[in-house]
Design an enzyme around this catalytic site. Structure first.
Site, PDB file in Angstrom:
ATOM      1  N   ASP A  10       0.978  -1.468   0.044  1.00 26.54           N
ATOM      2  CA  ASP A  10       0.449   0.291   0.573  1.00 26.54           C
ATOM      3  C   ASP A  10       0.780   1.568  -0.341  1.00 26.54           C
ATOM      4  O   ASP A  10       1.052   1.761   0.423  1.00 26.54           O
ATOM      5  CB  ASP A  10      -1.371   0.362   1.332  1.00 26.54           C
ATOM      6  CG  ASP A  10       0.134   0.022   2.494  1.00 26.54           C
ATOM      7  OD1 ASP A  10       0.804  -0.148   2.547  1.00 26.54           O
ATOM      8  OD2 ASP A  10      -0.977   0.469   3.309  1.00 26.54           O
ATOM      9  N   HIS A 240       9.971  -0.590   8.129  1.00 26.52           N
ATOM     10  CA  HIS A 240       8.730  -1.923   8.691  1.00 26.52           C
ATOM     11  C   HIS A 240       8.905  -2.925   7.574  1.00 26.52           C
ATOM     12  O   HIS A 240       8.853  -4.003   7.770  1.00 26.52           O
ATOM     13  CB  HIS A 240       7.957  -1.278   8.972  1.00 26.52           C
ATOM     14  CG  HIS A 240       7.183  -0.468  10.002  1.00 26.52           C
ATOM     15  ND1 HIS A 240       7.418  -0.674  11.432  1.00 26.52           N
ATOM     16  CD2 HIS A 240       6.511   1.259   9.504  1.00 26.52           C
ATOM     17  CE1 HIS A 240       7.111   0.876  12.550  1.00 26.52           C
ATOM     18  NE2 HIS A 240       6.601   1.658  11.303  1.00 26.52           N
TER      19      HIS A 240
HETATM   20  C1  BDR Z   1       2.471  -0.420   8.858  1.00 27.51           C
HETATM   21  O1  BDR Z   1       1.427   0.799   8.566  1.00 27.51           O
HETATM   22  C2  BDR Z   1       2.081   1.390   7.354  1.00 27.51           C
HETATM   23  O2  BDR Z   1       1.825   2.752   8.115  1.00 27.51           O
HETATM   24  C3  BDR Z   1       3.584   0.913   6.978  1.00 27.51           C
HETATM   25  O3  BDR Z   1       3.578   0.884   5.629  1.00 27.51           O
HETATM   26  C4  BDR Z   1       3.918  -0.433   7.709  1.00 27.51           C
HETATM   27  O4  BDR Z   1       3.511  -0.863   6.492  1.00 27.51           O
HETATM   28  C5  BDR Z   1       3.564  -0.426  10.297  1.00 27.51           C
HETATM   29  O5  BDR Z   1       3.145  -0.662  10.938  1.00 27.51           O
HETATM   30 CA    CA Z   2       2.769  -0.982   4.048  1.00 26.80          CA
END
Ligand code: BDR
Ligand code: CA
Length: 313
Positions: A10, A240
């Site tokens: 995403d 992340h």
């Molecule tokens: C996840 O949430 C999104 O904001 C980031 O892309 C990552 O996949 C971290 O909690």
């Molecule tokens: Ca993400």
């Protein structure tokens, strides 16, 4: 050894960083990007994915996927983390590329049938595409090698609620379907991705070693870093979504714990990853649930080196 992956995403700034990391890694063969709502609406996620593929000078399929949660109303998005454009408001020009006509779920099924037992799905957004693919093709778990997920928080607090991480919280019912399927799940949650922050120098280094792709990440990350640095003395950042890819390349950097997983779908526990490591409960509510491997430790220094050396290739 080369790992065939489908990257379900995403984009999103840390998604962009992870996508380029996968593109750069010689051990990783990205068969396609499947997109989902999450950080931004799905239309934007799909267009952003096209932009990233174009910037990298590659020609791989990008599909649009589900646009809202399995149950309940349209989600709220994380523009306050990723900017109005999902790229930190950097005015990146739109891509002239076009989407693959298939839905993300159909693409996953088609590729799984084409390469039975060979593909790892790397899912770094909410899990609606995977849940839909499971419903459309119940044999999918037999066709997929593993599912590496960025999401969840097993032994640490959440980042949306005290108990839930964003990707799982964003589509808790879909996550419940995915974690209940009979396939190998490796979960990289906030236990490892929120453990040690990256300093701003890390982003500068990515830009130095790879001016196009690292340069894009550095530019896009300024807004993202402001969000993560609120209330802190020094600027910090978290990437992340690259962790589940790093694990494919160098599993020895991670400590994994096996156990039974349940996903909360109630009001208070929505999106909670309730994890019982082996031999820690007698409760049939957990013992009769599927097992997952959960990342509980990471060698952050070695991981940082891996990111930099891979961007430098
Ligand atoms: C996840 O949430 C999104 O904001 C980031 O892309 C990552 O996949 C971290 O909690
Ligand atoms: Ca993400």
């Amino acid at each position: 050894m080369t790992h065939k992956i489908i990257l379900d995403t995403d984009p999103g700034i840390d998604d962009a960083m992870a996508i380029f990391f996968a593109f750069q890694a010689k051990e990783i063969d990205v068969l396609g990007l499947t997109t989902v709502y999450g950080n931004v609406p799905v239309e934007m996620a799909a267009q952003n994915a096209l932009s990233l593929v174009e910037l990298a000078g590659l020609d791989i399929p990008v599909c649009k996927g589900v646009g809202r949660p399995w149950v309940g109303p349209e989600s709220t998005y994380a523009h306050f983390v990723h900017g109005d454009d999902g790229f930190g408001n950097i005015d990146h020009p739109p891509s002239s590329r076009t989407l693959d006509p298939r839905s993300s779920a159909q693409f996953i099924i088609d590729k799984a049938r084409e390469f039975p037992g060979e593909i790892t799905i790397v899912a770094v957004g909410p899990l609606g595409n995977l849940a839909l693919a499971l419903r459309l093709e119940p044999e999918l778990p037999k066709l997929i090698k593993a599912v590496n997920i960025m999401g969840g928080a097993a032994f640490v607090p959440g980042n949306v609620t005290p108990v839930a991480e964003a990707n799982i919280w964003n589509d808790a019912h879909a996550a419940d379907i995915v974690f209940s399927a009979d396939w190998t799940i490796n979960m990289f949650g906030l236990d490892v991705t929120y453990d040690v922050p990256f300093a701003p120098q890390f982003i500068d280094t990515l830009a130095e070693v790879n001016p196009i792709l690292g340069g894009f990440v550095a530019k896009a990350s300024q807004f993202y870093m402001e969000f993560y640095s609120q209330g802190k003395d020094e600027q910090v950042c978290f990437f992340h979504d690259a962790y589940p890819i790093a694990h494919l390349m160098h599993p020895e950097l991670f400590e994994m714990t096996n156990g039974n997983m349940r996903i909360g779908t109630g009001e208070l526990d929505k999106g909670q990853t309730m994890f019982a490591p082996a031999n820690t409960t007698m409760s049939p509510l957990w013992l009769e649930s599927q097992k997952s491997n959960v990342a509980t430790q990471v060698d952050h220094e070695a991981l940082t080196e891996l990111f930099v050396s891979t961007y430098a290739l």
